[in-house]
Design an enzyme around this catalytic site. Structure first.
Site, short mmCIF file in Angstrom:
data_model
loop_
_atom_site.label_atom_id
_atom_site.label_comp_id
_atom_site.label_asym_id
_atom_site.label_seq_id
_atom_site.Cartn_x
_atom_site.Cartn_y
_atom_site.Cartn_z
N ASP A 205 0.81 -1.23 0.00
CA ASP A 205 0.00 0.00 0.00
C ASP A 205 0.84 1.27 0.00
O ASP A 205 0.34 2.34 -0.34
CB ASP A 205 -0.89 0.04 1.26
CG ASP A 205 -2.15 -0.80 1.12
OD1 ASP A 205 -2.26 -1.57 0.14
OD2 ASP A 205 -3.02 -0.69 2.01
N HIS B 139 -21.29 -28.24 -15.60
CA HIS B 139 -22.68 -27.83 -15.48
C HIS B 139 -23.31 -28.57 -14.30
O HIS B 139 -23.07 -29.75 -14.14
CB HIS B 139 -23.44 -28.19 -16.76
CG HIS B 139 -24.91 -27.91 -16.64
ND1 HIS B 139 -25.43 -26.63 -16.71
CD2 HIS B 139 -25.96 -28.74 -16.43
CE1 HIS B 139 -26.74 -26.69 -16.54
NE2 HIS B 139 -27.09 -27.95 -16.37
#
Ligand code: FAD
Ligand code: AMP
Length: 479
Positions: free
Chosen positions: A319, A451
């Site tokens: 940061d 799926h």
């Protein structure tokens, strides 16, 4: 303790501890200095992310989401419950346990890899020397071949809303409330404001978010931001845009908040106020005057693309340097620097940094937004697929949101992927991998997806770029 190391890292947040562990793995004698203390005064590793950021906020987001599911949505899927209630102190205690487990885990990783953990403050001196001041004991000067600075960031404070002990708080204080505030004000509808506002809204607070900008989530894709705003407002978050807070005053056990909006000056009274207006790089006490490391005009440590500062063998990551203030960005920088010190040649791909907002549905994206592509004049195709048409989302009773893929009109290369939906934080990894490998939308379309899964929405959006998604009627008639 010997005072000579191959590498000294200052800061044991995600950027610093990743750098330290990787250096040790690569055979370097490594020390990591961190000054964080927990509420009981014990030294803790993990920085903001583990102690006051990513992890505790997600513990509360997940817990509060489960509360909403149990109290509002279980009946929809045929589960009857009695009245569901919240035990805030128990929720907080569990969050603290999660944090403790993970910070202890970093400590074990340091031990296991041979990283010397030093509890106290570190200051860079000239000549790659580091002054170490332990929490208890004498200051000493350590020497290193290489120094990695990873001191992180702290919340921005604004003069109109000075913090108090427990009524006007920053993100850290907002993770510690012991009861649900009846009415909660949040200054800033950015990522942190939305996440914390969502936690307390779900647990029963009336939440008002006051945001100075007219635009909601300007860094996200416009359509995704628009849909998110509608959904979040629908959940009860009172998000007020174009609203600049000009004052906050404690009146007994309440806070009087003054703000300006299009109708002029307004006042509301809240039980707690969270200031979530961003974070700033933290460099207090880090650098001696003659150490040679420079700051940029916004107070970040100045580094090049490889995280090297202006001083040879001194690096800065996380940061405290330019780029998005995200844990994973800092982690990758820490690893890159460690490997470069060891003579390897890795790079951080700043074009493929995923962003996530952990609301429900989650918002996640990587790459360019549609408005950025329009502004740069690049020709692109769009494929989008709604979760409302996903079998798995329907089965899970979780159908809000869309996957949107932007691909280069000529080459079909994926330029950006934007997801609003269940588990968007997990789904976006697929888009990051695709972009890391320079995949085209067609490459994703040609890939087989299990799926039924939420991932199929990504597959269908990829097919949609060429106009042939299966589970929706295609308006574009491309082949
Ligand atoms: P930090 O984690 O800030 O660690 C720096 C460490 O260095 C600290 O322990 C500090 O005490 C120590 N230090 C500083 N100076 C010195 C010194 N001179 N001597 C010794 N020690 C020193 N990011 C995400 O990617 N995902 C999220 O979901 C997410 N959620 C967040 C939620 C909240 C509420 C907040 C506040 C932040 C969140 N973030 C999130 C941001 C994330 O926490 C930061 O990007 C990340 O922690 C930055 O890592 P860092 O290692 O650079 O610094
Ligand atoms: P972020 O940087 O994503 O954490 O978001 C912080 C948000 O706070 C930004 O969108 C700012 O516009 C907003 N902000 C900053 N100061 C004020 C203020 N005085 N009143 C309202 N919103 C503010």
């Amino acid at each position: 303790m010997s005072d000579m190391f191959d590498v000294i890292v200052i800061g044991a947040g995600p950027a610093g501890y990743h750098a330290a562990i990787r250096c040790a793995q690569l055979g370097m004698k490594t020390a990591c200095i961190d000054k964080s203390l927990d509420d009981d005064g014990n030294a803790v590793l993990g920085g903001t992310c583990l102690n006051w950021g990513c992890i505790p906020s997600k513990a509360l987001l997940d817990a509060s989401h489960k509360f909403v599911e149990a109290s509002e949505h279980f009946a929809e899927i045929g589960i009857k419950t009695g009245k569901v209630s919240v035990d805030v102190p128990a929720m907080m205690a569990r969050k603290d346990q999660v944090v403790k487990g993970l910070t202890g885990g970093v400590s074990s990783l340091f031990q296991g890899n041979g990283v010397t953990a030093l509890a106290g403050s570190g200051k860079l001196l000239a000549g790659r020397q580091v002054e170490f001041t332990p929490h208890t004991g004498e200051t000493q000067v350590l020497k290193a071949e290489h120094v990695i600075l990873a001191p992180g960031s702290v919340p921005v404070e604004i003069p109109p809303a000075p913090l108090t002990d427990d009524l006007i708080v920053d993100s850290t204080g907002a993770l510690e409330f012991q009861e649900v505030p009846k009415k909660l004000g949040v200054i800033g509808a950015g990522v942190i404001g939305l996440e914390l506002g969502s936690v307390w809204n779900r647990l029963g607070s009336e939440v008002v978010l006051l945001e100075a900008l007219e635009e909601f989530l300007p860094m996200a894709d416009e359509r995704i931001a628009r849909d998110s705003l509608k959904i979040m407002r629908g959940q009860g978050l009172d998000i007020r845009l174009g609203t600049r807070v000009t004052g906050a005053e404690v009146m007994g056990k309440k806070v009087k908040v003054t703000f300006q909006d299009k109708d002029g000056e307004q006042v509301i009274e809240v039980d707690k106020l969270i200031v979530a207006v961003g974070r700033r790089p933290y460099t207090e006490g880090l650098l001696s005057r003659d150490c040679g490391v420079n700051l940029d005009e916004r107070g970040f440590l100045y580094v090049n693309d490889l995280c090297a500062t202006d001083v040879p063998n001194v690096y800065a990551v996380g940061d405290v340097v330019r780029g998005p203030m995200l844990a994973h960005k800092g982690m990758e920088e820490g690893i890159m620097v460690a490997e470069r010190i060891a003579g390897q040649k890795p790079l951080v791909n700043y074009d493929a940094v995923p962003s996530v907002i952990y609301t429900h549905p989650e918002v996640a994206w990587v790459g360019q937004t549609e408005q950025q592509l329009k502004a740069s004049g690049e020709a692109y195709n769009v494929g989008a697929f709604p979760f409302a048409a996903s079998g798995r989302a329907l089965a899970a009773n979780d159908t809000q949101g869309t996957v949107k893929i932007l691909a280069d009109a000529e080459t079909d290369r994926i330029l950006g992927v934007h997801i609003l939906g269940p588990q968007a934080s997990e789904l976006i990894a697929q888009a990051v991998i695709a972009m890391e490998f320079d995949a085209s939308a067609d490459d994703l379309g040609l890939t087989m997806f299990a799926h039924p899964t939420l991932s199929e929405a990504l597959h269908e959006a990829a097919l949609g770029v060429a106009g042939h998604a299966i589970h929706m009627v295609n308006r574009k008639k491309r082949q």
